[in-house]
Scaffold this active site. Structure first.
Site, PDB file in Angstrom:
ATOM      1  N   HIS A  15    -122.772 110.430  61.729  1.00  0.00           N
ATOM      2  CA  HIS A  15    -121.374 110.828  61.632  1.00  0.00           C
ATOM      3  C   HIS A  15    -121.324 112.352  61.555  1.00  0.00           C
ATOM      4  O   HIS A  15    -122.193 112.987  60.969  1.00  0.00           O
ATOM      5  CB  HIS A  15    -120.729 110.247  60.370  1.00  0.00           C
ATOM      6  CG  HIS A  15    -120.507 108.776  60.441  1.00  0.00           C
ATOM      7  ND1 HIS A  15    -119.578 108.202  61.276  1.00  0.00           N
ATOM      8  CD2 HIS A  15    -121.083 107.755  59.757  1.00  0.00           C
ATOM      9  CE1 HIS A  15    -119.587 106.888  61.115  1.00  0.00           C
ATOM     10  NE2 HIS A  15    -120.499 106.591  60.204  1.00  0.00           N
TER      11      HIS A  15
ATOM     12  N   CYS B 267    -122.523 105.252  65.017  1.00  0.00           N
ATOM     13  CA  CYS B 267    -122.689 104.262  63.941  1.00  0.00           C
ATOM     14  C   CYS B 267    -122.433 102.848  64.481  1.00  0.00           C
ATOM     15  O   CYS B 267    -123.211 102.346  65.276  1.00  0.00           O
ATOM     16  CB  CYS B 267    -121.795 104.606  62.757  1.00  0.00           C
ATOM     17  SG  CYS B 267    -122.322 103.809  61.217  1.00  0.00           S
TER      18      CYS B 267
END
Length: 492
Positions: free
Chosen positions: A431, A334
């Site tokens: 994630h 991310c």
């Protein structure tokens, strides 16, 4: 509405884990049970099936309850951004960035009808609600605007169980002090006490428990021994107590250094690494701490721009670039993935003060920040044919040129991330990527071969199997040490 509420003498005393245990215990007893936390402040979040963002604890508790997580289970989520400002998420969607004063003085009362609506919908679908408080109910400077603790107990007519952490020391003082700072109506709601994280001989504590029950006229429901159960954390305070494996070369020949950003988020991405054989994990905040790792991980962050500026100020940015030139493996997730590129473009001041920020320049890509947050559960296929799942939470949109190899082909038609030919550099928005346990085993097996270690080819237990095993273990452990008969009388 049948409800029971778990509150604590402080943050990180184990409220979330106790709620998770109660959700699984009640589900195993045949109840339709749902978790609820009106207002949650957390950096580790969970994405619901419809793309809503809630606190990770409520997502985990829903799994333990064998139900599907919804935004009604955590209607208000606060994600700290630094400088007393948080992103306010309402029913899973970003609402505004607010400072603490504006939130408490202007927003709290406005949002209460939404909280009540969530409670109403849940009460129509479930037999029992397991409510979780936040921090302590006895913060006298905050009580007037506190919608996460006693106010919710009053709203649901819930009996309150007060949890204290004996590892901190002063457990009796913390319990008695909390009760003394509650008003009469609030104290009347506390029907039981749990002393959590106990280590040692119970007999040595018996006299103290007898005194506590006589002094407070509240029964101690249980003395819960410390247990190393693999339940995900949501609070950044848990970073200090993570089950880290110290990088001793003889025991952990694969040394993983995780950059501990000031605004680190979704650090539960790293939990599976704690289980991987021969892999040591440590958090680093300086060049001196970085040393000479096998793998550098840049995790998620709540503010990519400001955390990259911190990376530059500490000298870690240059150190990482040098390590990559030497062949060190690097993995960005991310915000960490965004930093691997060349430029962060924030012309609309979505994350910081606006403008352009030059980043590590390890791969030719740029990230543009936009107002609409991407929150979605995803699945896809790697170039090796492996199937992976994960979830996205990001404001940036990352663009790469056609020469960059994507990390994963998503089943929704998009590609995600970047990878080098030798997989020494990987960046992804997914994630939970390491929760794909077979991927994680294969990733480290490549490193094992390179280091002259034998690969580990035993079957890998799936993440779903691990989590189910953890919930069942938690049920057995907590049930064994709680007065279950008294607990059931508290479910009103």
């Amino acid at each position: 509405m049948k409800a029971i509420m778990v509150q604590g003498t402080a943050s990180d005393v184990g409220k979330s884990v106790i709620c998770t245990a109660l959700c699984r215990i009640l589900a195993n007893e045949g109840y339709r049970v749902a978790p609820f936390k009106s207002q949650n402040m957390a950096l580790n979040s969970y994405i619901t099936e419809d793309g809503g963002e809630i606190g990770r604890a409520q997502g985990v508790q829903a799994e333990a309850a064998r139900t599907i997580a919804t935004t009604d289970m955590n209607p208000i989520l606060l994600k700290p951004k630094g400088d007393m400002v948080s992103e306010v998420i309402v029913h899973g969607k970003p609402f505004a960035n607010m400072d603490a004063v504006s939130y408490r003085e202007q927003f709290v009362e406005e949002v209460m009808p939404l909280v009540r609506s969530s409670l109403q919908r849940l009460s129509q679908q479930y037999d029992v609600l397991v409510l979780e408080g936040a921090g302590s109910p006895a913060e006298i400077n905050l009580k007037a605007r506190d919608i996460a603790n006693m106010r919710m107990a009053h709203e649901t007519d819930a009996a309150v169980i007060l949890v204290a952490d004996i590892e901190r020391g002063g457990v009796f003082a913390s319990i008695v002090g909390t009760l003394m700072l509650l008003d009469e109506a609030e104290r009347a709601r506390v029907k039981g006490i749990i002393i959590n994280k106990f280590r040692g001989m119970k007999e040595l504590l018996d006299s103290g428990i007898t005194w506590l029950e006589e002094y407070t006229n509240i029964p101690v429901l249980g003395l819960i021994p410390h247990i190393d159960v693999q339940i995900e954390a949501e609070d950044s305070m848990a970073l200090s107590s993570l089950r880290l494996k110290k990088p001793q070369a003889e025991e952990f020949p694969i040394d993983v250094a995780v950059i501990c950003f000031p605004r680190i988020s979704n650090f539960t991405d790293l939990d599976p690494l704690m289980d991987e054989p021969q892999v040591g994990v440590r958090f680093v905040k300086s060049v001196a701490e970085l040393k000479n790792p096998t793998v550098i991980i840049l995790p998620g962050t709540k503010n990519t721009v400001e955390d990259y500026e911190w990376l530059e100020k500490t000298g870690l940015a240059q150190a990482i670039q040098q390590h990559v030139q030497k062949g060190t493996y690097i993995f960005g997730i991310c915000g960490g993935y965004q930093m691997l590129g060349e430029t962060l473009i924030d012309e609309e001041a979505i994350e910081a003060s606006g403008g352009r920020t030059k980043t590590l320049g390890l791969v030719p890509l740029e990230t543009v920040f936009v107002a609409e947050k991407q929150t979605v559960q995803v699945s896809g296929q790697l170039s090796t044919g492996e199937q992976v799942t994960g979830y996205e939470i990001h404001l940036g949109r990352t663009r790469a040129n056609d020469l960059v190899k994507p990390f994963v082909q998503l089943h929704d038609g998009r590609t995600d991330g970047v990878r080098s030919d030798d997989d020494r550099m990987i960046g992804t928005y997914l994630h939970g990527i390491f929760h794909n346990r077979q991927f994680t085993r294969n990733y480290f097996n490549r490193i094992r071969l390179e280091k002259g270690l034998a690969t580990i080819d035993t079957a890998v237990q799936s993440e779903a199997e691990r989590r189910e095993q953890a919930y069942e273990m938690l049920d057995v452990h907590v049930r064994r040490h709680l007065n279950m008969e008294l607990l059931y009388t508290l479910i009103t």
